[in-house]
Design a protein around this motif. Structure first.
Motif, PDB file in Angstrom:
ATOM      1  N   PHE A  90       4.324  32.278  87.753  1.00  0.00           N
ATOM      2  CA  PHE A  90       3.772  31.560  88.894  1.00  0.00           C
ATOM      3  C   PHE A  90       3.682  32.471  90.098  1.00  0.00           C
ATOM      4  O   PHE A  90       4.636  33.168  90.444  1.00  0.00           O
ATOM      5  CB  PHE A  90       4.662  30.368  89.277  1.00  0.00           C
ATOM      6  CG  PHE A  90       4.572  29.203  88.339  1.00  0.00           C
ATOM      7  CD1 PHE A  90       5.526  29.020  87.356  1.00  0.00           C
ATOM      8  CD2 PHE A  90       3.535  28.293  88.442  1.00  0.00           C
ATOM      9  CE1 PHE A  90       5.446  27.950  86.488  1.00  0.00           C
ATOM     10  CE2 PHE A  90       3.446  27.213  87.577  1.00  0.00           C
ATOM     11  CZ  PHE A  90       4.407  27.052  86.600  1.00  0.00           C
ATOM     12  N   THR A 103       7.482  26.474 103.632  1.00  0.00           N
ATOM     13  CA  THR A 103       7.092  25.868 102.372  1.00  0.00           C
ATOM     14  C   THR A 103       6.324  26.861 101.528  1.00  0.00           C
ATOM     15  O   THR A 103       5.424  27.551 102.024  1.00  0.00           O
ATOM     16  CB  THR A 103       6.192  24.650 102.640  1.00  0.00           C
ATOM     17  OG1 THR A 103       6.905  23.727 103.452  1.00  0.00           O
ATOM     18  CG2 THR A 103       5.781  23.980 101.340  1.00  0.00           C
ATOM     19  N   GLN A 104       6.664  26.922 100.279  1.00  0.00           N
ATOM     20  CA  GLN A 104       5.922  27.781  99.356  1.00  0.00           C
ATOM     21  C   GLN A 104       4.886  26.951  98.617  1.00  0.00           C
ATOM     22  O   GLN A 104       5.172  25.839  98.182  1.00  0.00           O
ATOM     23  CB  GLN A 104       6.867  28.434  98.355  1.00  0.00           C
ATOM     24  CG  GLN A 104       7.798  29.433  99.006  1.00  0.00           C
ATOM     25  CD  GLN A 104       8.607  30.226  98.005  1.00  0.00           C
ATOM     26  OE1 GLN A 104       8.251  30.304  96.829  1.00  0.00           O
ATOM     27  NE2 GLN A 104       9.679  30.833  98.450  1.00  0.00           N
ATOM     28  N   PHE A 106       2.408  26.909  95.389  1.00  0.00           N
ATOM     29  CA  PHE A 106       2.369  27.561  94.096  1.00  0.00           C
ATOM     30  C   PHE A 106       0.981  27.534  93.473  1.00  0.00           C
ATOM     31  O   PHE A 106       0.207  26.601  93.682  1.00  0.00           O
ATOM     32  CB  PHE A 106       3.354  26.883  93.137  1.00  0.00           C
ATOM     33  CG  PHE A 106       4.774  27.267  93.386  1.00  0.00           C
ATOM     34  CD1 PHE A 106       5.505  26.679  94.403  1.00  0.00           C
ATOM     35  CD2 PHE A 106       5.393  28.226  92.593  1.00  0.00           C
ATOM     36  CE1 PHE A 106       6.827  27.045  94.641  1.00  0.00           C
ATOM     37  CE2 PHE A 106       6.712  28.596  92.822  1.00  0.00           C
ATOM     38  CZ  PHE A 106       7.430  28.009  93.843  1.00  0.00           C
ATOM     39  N   GLY A 107       0.719  28.576  92.676  1.00  0.00           N
ATOM     40  CA  GLY A 107      -0.474  28.597  91.856  1.00  0.00           C
ATOM     41  C   GLY A 107      -0.250  27.775  90.596  1.00  0.00           C
ATOM     42  O   GLY A 107       0.848  27.270  90.365  1.00  0.00           O
TER      43      GLY A 107
ATOM     44  N   TYR B  36      11.304  20.436  94.865  1.00  0.00           N
ATOM     45  CA  TYR B  36       9.949  20.636  94.371  1.00  0.00           C
ATOM     46  C   TYR B  36       9.767  19.778  93.122  1.00  0.00           C
ATOM     47  O   TYR B  36      10.719  19.542  92.377  1.00  0.00           O
ATOM     48  CB  TYR B  36       9.702  22.106  94.015  1.00  0.00           C
ATOM     49  CG  TYR B  36       9.253  22.957  95.184  1.00  0.00           C
ATOM     50  CD1 TYR B  36      10.172  23.407  96.119  1.00  0.00           C
ATOM     51  CD2 TYR B  36       7.921  23.287  95.351  1.00  0.00           C
ATOM     52  CE1 TYR B  36       9.765  24.178  97.197  1.00  0.00           C
ATOM     53  CE2 TYR B  36       7.498  24.058  96.421  1.00  0.00           C
ATOM     54  CZ  TYR B  36       8.429  24.500  97.340  1.00  0.00           C
ATOM     55  OH  TYR B  36       8.027  25.261  98.409  1.00  0.00           O
ATOM     56  N   LEU B  44       3.767  23.446  90.642  1.00  0.00           N
ATOM     57  CA  LEU B  44       4.891  22.989  91.477  1.00  0.00           C
ATOM     58  C   LEU B  44       4.375  22.659  92.865  1.00  0.00           C
ATOM     59  O   LEU B  44       3.544  23.364  93.425  1.00  0.00           O
ATOM     60  CB  LEU B  44       5.933  24.101  91.627  1.00  0.00           C
ATOM     61  CG  LEU B  44       7.014  24.181  90.581  1.00  0.00           C
ATOM     62  CD1 LEU B  44       6.565  25.111  89.481  1.00  0.00           C
ATOM     63  CD2 LEU B  44       8.293  24.733  91.206  1.00  0.00           C
ATOM     64  N   LEU B  46       5.738  20.940  96.793  1.00  0.00           N
ATOM     65  CA  LEU B  46       6.864  20.516  97.606  1.00  0.00           C
ATOM     66  C   LEU B  46       6.957  18.996  97.623  1.00  0.00           C
ATOM     67  O   LEU B  46       5.960  18.306  97.826  1.00  0.00           O
ATOM     68  CB  LEU B  46       6.695  21.037  99.028  1.00  0.00           C
ATOM     69  CG  LEU B  46       7.770  20.615 100.015  1.00  0.00           C
ATOM     70  CD1 LEU B  46       9.099  21.290  99.664  1.00  0.00           C
ATOM     71  CD2 LEU B  46       7.349  20.967 101.437  1.00  0.00           C
ATOM     72  N   TYR B  86      12.840  20.253  90.754  1.00  0.00           N
ATOM     73  CA  TYR B  86      13.630  21.453  91.033  1.00  0.00           C
ATOM     74  C   TYR B  86      14.211  21.365  92.442  1.00  0.00           C
ATOM     75  O   TYR B  86      13.486  21.121  93.411  1.00  0.00           O
ATOM     76  CB  TYR B  86      12.767  22.712  90.961  1.00  0.00           C
ATOM     77  CG  TYR B  86      12.274  23.072  89.586  1.00  0.00           C
ATOM     78  CD1 TYR B  86      11.044  22.609  89.137  1.00  0.00           C
ATOM     79  CD2 TYR B  86      13.034  23.873  88.750  1.00  0.00           C
ATOM     80  CE1 TYR B  86      10.583  22.943  87.876  1.00  0.00           C
ATOM     81  CE2 TYR B  86      12.578  24.217  87.486  1.00  0.00           C
ATOM     82  CZ  TYR B  86      11.354  23.746  87.058  1.00  0.00           C
ATOM     83  OH  TYR B  86      10.896  24.082  85.816  1.00  0.00           O
TER      84      TYR B  86
END
Lengths: 115, 105
Positions: A90, A103-104, A106-107, B36, B44, B46, B86
């Motif tokens: 990912f 905040t991350q 994601f792909g 998450y 994934l 948030l 998660y």
């Protein structure tokens, strides 16, 4: 208008080959990451780049080499693929490089299968 | 050592029942914890952050520094809540091993 995109989505290859996975984000973020999710769904950070500079490099074999041509792209190149490299990879991005509001995003992940 | 622990790999509940997904952390500083969620075949995303003290899709999570926990709760589970969850210590990029929630009809 995909925020974080990865190509390819699936990658099946033979042991010993070299392959690359590409990641692009159009969020204007400064930081990008690569994570590995193994067969048990355990998610582990591999690398992080902030403005094209490496800031995190976890204990990853040096067969894995990230490349960031600009802050919107972080590619992952893997040499001499091994069976244990089979996983879902990912890519993610965030505005800053860690912090309470960071905040991350994601792909969709790239499922790598090494035969 | 910095660590996030999710003790349950799988949690099955019936629709309408309360849900609690456990998360414990080990971190010497002030923890910044996130949840998450990964729905089937999706990326994934948030769910919520402890600093926001928000409720998203009916889920809440309270940071308990005394118990070093950040459990995720929902009073009435829905089938669409079925997913992998998660817990993460984002500042240190540490994710728990995840809990698969199955909500049964």
């Amino acid at each position: 208008d995909t925020a974080v995109s990865q190509t390819p989505k699936y990658l099946v290859t033979q042991m010993g080959n070299d392959k690359s996975i590409k990641c692009e984000q159009n969020l204007g973020h400064d930081t990008m990451y690569w994570y590995k999710q193994d067969s048990k769904k355990f998610l582990k950070i591999m690398f992080s780049y902030n403005n094209k500079e490496l800031i995190i490099n976890e204990t990853v074999p040096n067969r894995f080499s990230p490349k960031s041509p600009d802050k919107a792209h972080l590619n992952l190149h893997i040499n001499s693929l091994e069976l244990g490299d089979s996983a879902v990879y990912f890519c993610a991005s965030s505005q800053a490089s860690g912090g309470a509001s960071d905040t991350q995003y994601f792909g969709p992940g790239t499922r790598l299968t090494v035969l | 050592a910095q660590r996030v622990t999710q003790p349950e790999k799988l949690l099955s509940v019936f629709k309408g029942a309360p849900v609690e997904l456990k998360c414990n952390y080990s971190y010497s500083g002030s923890p910044e914890l996130f949840w998450y969620v990964q729905y089937s075949r999706q990326r994934l995303q948030l769910l919520l952050r402890h600093i926001s003290r928000e409720s998203i899709k009916g889920f809440t999570a309270d940071l308990n520094k005394g118990e070093t926990s950040f459990h995720l709760k929902k009073p009435f589970a829905q089938e669409e809540d079925s997913a992998m969850y998660y817990c993460a210590l984002i500042y240190k990029y540490i994710f728990g091993t995840g809990t698969r929630l199955k909500v049964l009809a």
